[in-house]
Design a protein around this motif. Structure first.
Motif, PDB file in Angstrom:
ATOM      1  N   VAL A 193       4.861  -5.887  14.843  1.00  0.00           N
ATOM      2  CA  VAL A 193       5.011  -4.478  15.205  1.00  0.00           C
ATOM      3  C   VAL A 193       5.886  -3.754  14.183  1.00  0.00           C
ATOM      4  O   VAL A 193       5.573  -2.637  13.759  1.00  0.00           O
ATOM      5  N   LEU A 194       6.983  -4.378  13.771  1.00  0.00           N
ATOM      6  CA  LEU A 194       7.873  -3.746  12.796  1.00  0.00           C
ATOM      7  C   LEU A 194       7.167  -3.544  11.453  1.00  0.00           C
ATOM      8  O   LEU A 194       7.300  -2.491  10.823  1.00  0.00           O
ATOM      9  N   TRP A 195       6.398  -4.535  11.015  1.00  0.00           N
ATOM     10  CA  TRP A 195       5.658  -4.391   9.765  1.00  0.00           C
ATOM     11  C   TRP A 195       4.568  -3.329   9.891  1.00  0.00           C
ATOM     12  O   TRP A 195       4.369  -2.516   9.001  1.00  0.00           O
ATOM     13  N   GLY A 196       3.841  -3.379  11.011  1.00  0.00           N
ATOM     14  CA  GLY A 196       2.783  -2.398  11.233  1.00  0.00           C
ATOM     15  C   GLY A 196       3.334  -0.992  11.333  1.00  0.00           C
ATOM     16  O   GLY A 196       2.732  -0.030  10.832  1.00  0.00           O
ATOM     17  N   MET A 197       4.493  -0.850  11.981  1.00  0.00           N
ATOM     18  CA  MET A 197       5.128   0.456  12.116  1.00  0.00           C
ATOM     19  C   MET A 197       5.441   1.040  10.734  1.00  0.00           C
ATOM     20  O   MET A 197       5.189   2.224  10.465  1.00  0.00           O
ATOM     21  N   ARG A 198       5.985   0.211   9.843  1.00  0.00           N
ATOM     22  CA  ARG A 198       6.308   0.678   8.495  1.00  0.00           C
ATOM     23  C   ARG A 198       5.045   1.101   7.755  1.00  0.00           C
ATOM     24  O   ARG A 198       5.022   2.147   7.078  1.00  0.00           O
ATOM     25  N   ASP A 199       3.976   0.318   7.859  1.00  0.00           N
ATOM     26  CA  ASP A 199       2.734   0.616   7.153  1.00  0.00           C
ATOM     27  C   ASP A 199       2.144   1.938   7.633  1.00  0.00           C
ATOM     28  O   ASP A 199       1.767   2.789   6.830  1.00  0.00           O
TER      29      ASP A 199
END
Length: 217
Positions: A193-199
């Motif tokens: 979720v944290l990686w996807g949020m940044r992307d």
């Protein structure tokens, strides 16, 4: 042995926790679905549908009607989201989904719907104890999942925030109810979720940049 019995049989034991095949397979597919959502692939929706179907058998076998019912909603929203993304892709030049931040009005509606929905579902679970052993956290996850998936279907960056809030309650709840693999997977969800949020955050800024340049030209 039929498929239902096999899915809900024990796969292995880890750290004193009994892992069911349905719990493991359904959540692994759920992880794949989340990763596909990060990449804005339309295949995230059929993957979410399949994950929901398998997890439905897991919770139904455990007589967790509330959690099983949530998976039915997940499958319905996944089917609807699939159609929304397919329509959205046709409106872009490169065939990919455009992502954006929600407006303040949309955010208020999402928060309001989450709060009212949680109270309503929790009261229903409280009135009918057979639907859920943990009415309030179960209702929170139930409604939070629907809100997150709706935001995802509309291409809103806030969908990642909603998933993160669901994870914060989902991890301890799944361990408490004996679904250890779901608990472990929710921890991995948090990282994705944290990686996807940044992307999505960066992509939303890229999508608004041309519009801002045109407005100042």
């Amino acid at each position: 042995m039929n498929t239902f019995s096999w899915l809900n049989g024990e796969a292995f034991t880890a750290f004193g926790q009994h892992i069911k095949w349905s719990d493991m397979i359904g959540n692994v597919i759920g992880l794949i679905a989340l990763a596909l959502g990060w990449r804005r692939s339309i295949w995230t929706w059929p993957a979410q549908f399949l994950s929901g179907a398998i997890l439905f058998t897991a919770f139904a076998a455990g007589h967790l009607s509330g959690s099983a019912g949530k998976q039915v909603v997940v499958m319905l929203v996944a089917a609807w989201g699939w159609m929304q993304w397919d329509r959205g892709r046709q409106q872009t030049q490169d065939g990919t989904l455009a992502v954006r931040f929600a407006t303040w009005t949309e955010r208020a509606l999402l928060v309001g719907a989450a709060a009212l929905g949680t109270v309503a579902v929790a009261l229903l679970f409280t009135a009918y104890p057979s639907l859920s052993w943990d009415p309030w956290p179960d209702a929170y996850i139930f409604v939070g999942t629907v809100v997150a998936m709706y935001a995802q279907s509309r291409g809103m960056v806030e969908f990642w925030f909603a998933w993160l809030l669901v994870d914060l309650v989902g991890v301890p709840l799944n361990f408490a109810n004996g679904y250890a693999f779901s608990g472990f997977v929710y921890v991995i969800y948090g990282a994705l979720v944290l990686w996807g949020m940044r992307d999505w955050w960066l992509r939303s800024r890229a999508n608004t940049a041309p519009a801002l340049e045109g407005a100042t030209a």
